[in-house]
Design a protein around this motif. Structure first.
Motif, PDB file in Angstrom:
ATOM      1  N   ASP A 180      -7.554  14.223   7.292  1.00 26.49           N
ATOM      2  CA  ASP A 180      -6.167  14.596   6.974  1.00 26.49           C
ATOM      3  C   ASP A 180      -5.738  15.803   7.796  1.00 26.49           C
ATOM      4  O   ASP A 180      -4.614  15.850   8.309  1.00 26.49           O
ATOM      5  CB  ASP A 180      -6.038  14.921   5.485  1.00 26.49           C
ATOM      6  N   ALA A 181      -6.620  16.780   7.917  1.00 23.87           N
ATOM      7  CA  ALA A 181      -6.298  17.983   8.689  1.00 23.87           C
ATOM      8  C   ALA A 181      -6.086  17.644  10.160  1.00 23.87           C
ATOM      9  O   ALA A 181      -5.171  18.178  10.806  1.00 23.87           O
ATOM     10  CB  ALA A 181      -7.410  19.023   8.532  1.00 23.87           C
ATOM     11  N   ALA A 182      -6.922  16.753  10.697  1.00 22.57           N
ATOM     12  CA  ALA A 182      -6.771  16.368  12.103  1.00 22.57           C
ATOM     13  C   ALA A 182      -5.418  15.717  12.351  1.00 22.57           C
ATOM     14  O   ALA A 182      -4.784  15.942  13.395  1.00 22.57           O
ATOM     15  CB  ALA A 182      -7.899  15.424  12.505  1.00 22.57           C
ATOM     16  N   LEU A 183      -4.952  14.931  11.406  1.00 22.90           N
ATOM     17  CA  LEU A 183      -3.679  14.234  11.578  1.00 22.90           C
ATOM     18  C   LEU A 183      -2.496  15.190  11.555  1.00 22.90           C
ATOM     19  O   LEU A 183      -1.402  14.838  12.028  1.00 22.90           O
ATOM     20  CB  LEU A 183      -3.507  13.164  10.496  1.00 22.90           C
ATOM     21  N   LEU A 184      -2.673  16.378  10.999  1.00 23.83           N
ATOM     22  CA  LEU A 184      -1.601  17.373  10.970  1.00 23.83           C
ATOM     23  C   LEU A 184      -1.515  18.180  12.261  1.00 23.83           C
ATOM     24  O   LEU A 184      -0.591  18.966  12.440  1.00 23.83           O
ATOM     25  CB  LEU A 184      -1.810  18.329   9.787  1.00 23.83           C
ATOM     26  N   THR A 185      -2.462  17.985  13.155  1.00 23.60           N
ATOM     27  CA  THR A 185      -2.492  18.732  14.415  1.00 23.60           C
ATOM     28  C   THR A 185      -1.349  18.287  15.318  1.00 23.60           C
ATOM     29  O   THR A 185      -1.099  17.088  15.466  1.00 23.60           O
ATOM     30  CB  THR A 185      -3.828  18.499  15.138  1.00 23.60           C
ATOM     31  N   PRO A 186      -0.647  19.232  15.941  1.00 19.54           N
ATOM     32  CA  PRO A 186       0.432  18.831  16.849  1.00 19.54           C
ATOM     33  C   PRO A 186      -0.085  17.950  17.982  1.00 19.54           C
ATOM     34  O   PRO A 186      -1.150  18.203  18.549  1.00 19.54           O
ATOM     35  CB  PRO A 186       0.952  20.172  17.391  1.00 19.54           C
ATOM     36  N   ALA A 187       0.684  16.915  18.301  1.00 19.41           N
ATOM     37  CA  ALA A 187       0.328  16.035  19.419  1.00 19.41           C
ATOM     38  C   ALA A 187       0.503  16.772  20.735  1.00 19.41           C
ATOM     39  O   ALA A 187       1.301  17.716  20.850  1.00 19.41           O
ATOM     40  CB  ALA A 187       1.184  14.776  19.400  1.00 19.41           C
ATOM     41  N   ARG A 188      -0.231  16.351  21.739  1.00 10.99           N
ATOM     42  CA  ARG A 188      -0.131  16.976  23.053  1.00 10.99           C
ATOM     43  C   ARG A 188       1.177  16.603  23.727  1.00 10.99           C
ATOM     44  O   ARG A 188       1.635  15.465  23.647  1.00 10.99           O
ATOM     45  CB  ARG A 188      -1.302  16.526  23.935  1.00 10.99           C
ATOM     46  N   ARG A 189       1.759  17.571  24.402  1.00 11.16           N
ATOM     47  CA  ARG A 189       2.931  17.315  25.252  1.00 11.16           C
ATOM     48  C   ARG A 189       2.482  17.362  26.702  1.00 11.16           C
ATOM     49  O   ARG A 189       1.675  18.194  27.075  1.00 11.16           O
ATOM     50  CB  ARG A 189       4.026  18.354  25.006  1.00 11.16           C
ATOM     51  N   GLY A 190       2.991  16.485  27.511  1.00 13.95           N
ATOM     52  CA  GLY A 190       2.619  16.486  28.917  1.00 13.95           C
ATOM     53  C   GLY A 190       2.037  15.154  29.330  1.00 13.95           C
ATOM     54  O   GLY A 190       1.697  14.317  28.482  1.00 13.95           O
ATOM     55  N   PRO A 191       1.919  14.945  30.630  1.00 12.54           N
ATOM     56  CA  PRO A 191       1.448  13.657  31.140  1.00 12.54           C
ATOM     57  C   PRO A 191      -0.025  13.429  30.838  1.00 12.54           C
ATOM     58  O   PRO A 191      -0.806  14.376  30.692  1.00 12.54           O
ATOM     59  CB  PRO A 191       1.685  13.763  32.646  1.00 12.54           C
ATOM     60  N   ALA A 192      -0.403  12.171  30.727  1.00 14.03           N
ATOM     61  CA  ALA A 192      -1.799  11.807  30.533  1.00 14.03           C
ATOM     62  C   ALA A 192      -2.608  12.148  31.775  1.00 14.03           C
ATOM     63  O   ALA A 192      -2.085  12.177  32.893  1.00 14.03           O
ATOM     64  CB  ALA A 192      -1.909  10.321  30.209  1.00 14.03           C
ATOM     65  N   VAL A 193      -3.901  12.406  31.572  1.00 14.34           N
ATOM     66  CA  VAL A 193      -4.803  12.739  32.676  1.00 14.34           C
ATOM     67  C   VAL A 193      -5.991  11.789  32.633  1.00 14.34           C
ATOM     68  O   VAL A 193      -6.219  11.084  31.650  1.00 14.34           O
ATOM     69  CB  VAL A 193      -5.280  14.201  32.574  1.00 14.34           C
ATOM     70  N   TRP A 194      -6.757  11.783  33.716  1.00 12.76           N
ATOM     71  CA  TRP A 194      -7.997  10.998  33.726  1.00 12.76           C
ATOM     72  C   TRP A 194      -8.966  11.550  32.685  1.00 12.76           C
ATOM     73  O   TRP A 194      -9.224  12.763  32.636  1.00 12.76           O
ATOM     74  CB  TRP A 194      -8.672  11.065  35.100  1.00 12.76           C
ATOM     75  N   ILE A 195      -9.522  10.667  31.859  1.00 20.66           N
ATOM     76  CA  ILE A 195     -10.540  11.071  30.892  1.00 20.66           C
ATOM     77  C   ILE A 195     -11.693  10.062  30.923  1.00 20.66           C
ATOM     78  O   ILE A 195     -11.488   8.878  31.184  1.00 20.66           O
ATOM     79  CB  ILE A 195      -9.990  11.191  29.461  1.00 20.66           C
ATOM     80  N   HIS A 196     -12.891  10.560  30.652  1.00 22.09           N
ATOM     81  CA  HIS A 196     -14.048   9.681  30.496  1.00 22.09           C
ATOM     82  C   HIS A 196     -13.997   9.010  29.135  1.00 22.09           C
ATOM     83  O   HIS A 196     -14.249   7.801  29.009  1.00 22.09           O
ATOM     84  CB  HIS A 196     -15.342  10.495  30.647  1.00 22.09           C
ATOM     85  N   ALA A 197     -13.694   9.802  28.106  1.00 18.03           N
ATOM     86  CA  ALA A 197     -13.400   9.330  26.751  1.00 18.03           C
ATOM     87  C   ALA A 197     -14.625   8.869  25.964  1.00 18.03           C
ATOM     88  O   ALA A 197     -14.468   8.332  24.867  1.00 18.03           O
ATOM     89  CB  ALA A 197     -12.334   8.220  26.769  1.00 18.03           C
ATOM     90  N   ASP A 198     -15.832   9.098  26.478  1.00 18.88           N
ATOM     91  CA  ASP A 198     -17.021   8.706  25.725  1.00 18.88           C
ATOM     92  C   ASP A 198     -18.205   9.599  26.102  1.00 18.88           C
ATOM     93  O   ASP A 198     -19.299   9.110  26.393  1.00 18.88           O
ATOM     94  CB  ASP A 198     -17.346   7.237  25.975  1.00 18.88           C
ATOM     95  N   LEU A 199     -17.979  10.911  26.080  1.00 15.29           N
ATOM     96  CA  LEU A 199     -19.020  11.856  26.504  1.00 15.29           C
ATOM     97  C   LEU A 199     -20.013  12.069  25.361  1.00 15.29           C
ATOM     98  O   LEU A 199     -19.964  13.046  24.621  1.00 15.29           O
ATOM     99  CB  LEU A 199     -18.384  13.174  26.948  1.00 15.29           C
ATOM    100  N   GLN A 200     -20.902  11.102  25.233  1.00 12.81           N
ATOM    101  CA  GLN A 200     -21.944  11.080  24.221  1.00 12.81           C
ATOM    102  C   GLN A 200     -23.313  11.251  24.898  1.00 12.81           C
ATOM    103  O   GLN A 200     -23.435  11.077  26.107  1.00 12.81           O
ATOM    104  CB  GLN A 200     -21.912   9.756  23.471  1.00 12.81           C
ATOM    105  N   PRO A 201     -24.355  11.548  24.110  1.00 12.70           N
ATOM    106  CA  PRO A 201     -25.682  11.765  24.716  1.00 12.70           C
ATOM    107  C   PRO A 201     -26.160  10.605  25.576  1.00 12.70           C
ATOM    108  O   PRO A 201     -26.765  10.820  26.636  1.00 12.70           O
ATOM    109  CB  PRO A 201     -26.590  11.975  23.507  1.00 12.70           C
ATOM    110  N   GLY A 202     -25.897   9.360  25.147  1.00 14.58           N
ATOM    111  CA  GLY A 202     -26.367   8.214  25.912  1.00 14.58           C
ATOM    112  C   GLY A 202     -25.663   8.019  27.232  1.00 14.58           C
ATOM    113  O   GLY A 202     -26.112   7.226  28.068  1.00 14.58           O
ATOM    114  N   ASN A 203     -24.569   8.750  27.452  1.00 12.58           N
ATOM    115  CA  ASN A 203     -23.813   8.609  28.688  1.00 12.58           C
ATOM    116  C   ASN A 203     -23.971   9.805  29.622  1.00 12.58           C
ATOM    117  O   ASN A 203     -23.216   9.954  30.593  1.00 12.58           O
ATOM    118  CB  ASN A 203     -22.328   8.386  28.375  1.00 12.58           C
ATOM    119  N   LEU A 204     -24.945  10.647  29.324  1.00  8.88           N
ATOM    120  CA  LEU A 204     -25.238  11.817  30.149  1.00  8.88           C
ATOM    121  C   LEU A 204     -26.689  11.772  30.592  1.00  8.88           C
ATOM    122  O   LEU A 204     -27.568  11.348  29.834  1.00  8.88           O
ATOM    123  CB  LEU A 204     -24.995  13.111  29.367  1.00  8.88           C
TER     124      LEU A 204
END
Length: 299
Positions: A180-204
């Motif tokens: 619930d607290a996370a959903l209250l966080t303001p959304a980001r403003r600005g253009p999207a950027v390149w992201i890996h989006a899965d920086l987990q131990p198995g991917n490092l």
């Protein structure tokens, strides 16, 4: 490491199939030995090919859809990144009863981070921040949307369903409060950027105590850079998170969104893989524990 099936309708793959595929489509490599690679990955079955290559066979149709993206973009991104990433050597076609396109990559040496036993977590935090900063600064022109490009609010139904399914396994009241607290966080403003989006131990991968490679770019694309902050809870111990955050110059809203992403991803992983991938679900449990502790401390 897990090598069995994790998804409904996952095709049968084994070393014999890999030998047949290679012999038919890449005869120059037909005589090389093939060995299964134990991996935390859930999207691809991996087989080492000789000393210097690895074959990746998608486990699902969704993962197969990533093959074109990876072949198109990884060679373009690699030269500008400070850490090695996979660069494809060959793209295979459906054959021998296997239904999708598949890939051959150069083998990257290294060991995944041993969570809780990282010798110098501060160094890893800085290495991760260096990689993330470089990736986020790359030209986003014509880039595809990341697999995790949605706003957190769009994950609300699936995340709440996972919380309900995990009653008795996690502290569902605390998880709901943190979500619930996370959903209250303001959304980001600005253009999207390149992201890996899965920086987990198995991917490092690490060599000699330093980050040596980042792998598995199935979630690659454009999105909110906060998604890559999940590494703070998935990989780093508490004392190194501040180093990671400071190196990235992350504000409170982005940090809170990153924590929300880590919680949502871990909850969905724990609910989906609890019967099929004990290593991944163990990591997910730890992430949930860390996020809830952080949330309680921040509240």
């Amino acid at each position: 490491m897990h090598t069995g099936k994790m998804h409904a309708d996952e095709p049968d793959v084994d070393t014999a199939l890999v030998h047949r595929l290679i012999a038919a489509q890449f005869p120059q490599w037909a005589g090389l030995p093939v060995e299964p690679v134990g991996s935390l990955g859930t999207s691809n079955a991996m087989y080492r090919l000789g000393e210097d290559m690895v074959v990746r066979l998608p486990r699902t149709a969704g993962a197969a859809d990533d093959v074109e993206k990876e072949h198109a973009w990884l060679p373009r991104l690699a030269p500008s990144l400070p850490i090695a990433i996979p660069v494809p050597l060959g793209k295979g076609t459906p054959a021998q009863g296997y239904p999708w396109h598949w890939s051959v990559y150069r083998w990257l040496d290294g060991e995944r981070p041993a969570i809780g036993r990282i010798a110098e977590p501060g160094l890893l935090a800085r290495d991760l921040a260096h990689f993330v900063t470089a990736l986020h600064r790359m030209d986003p022109a014509d880039g595809p949307a990341s697999y995790r490009s949605e706003h957190l609010a769009e994950r609300d139904p699936a995340t709440r369903a996972a919380i309900a399914q995990l009653r008795g396994i996690v502290d569902t009241d605390a998880a709901t409060d943190a979500w619930d607290a996370a959903l209250l966080t303001p959304a980001r403003r600005g253009p999207a950027v390149w992201i890996h989006a899965d920086l987990q131990p198995g991917n490092l991968l690490m060599l000699h105590g330093r980050l040596s490679a980042v792998i598995d770019f199935g979630c690659l694309g454009l999105g909110d850079p906060a998604v890559d902050l999940i590494a703070a809870w998935y990989v780093l111990p508490t004392e190194a998170r501040g180093i990671f955050r400071a190196a990235l110059g992350v504000d409170d809203a982005a940090w809170a969104r990153g924590r929300g992403w880590a919680l949502s991803i871990a909850l969905l992983e724990l609910s989906y893989y609890q019967d099929t991938n004990p290593v991944m679900t163990g990591i997910a449990r730890q992430v949930i524990h860390e996020v809830l502790a952080d949330h309680e401390h921040a509240a």
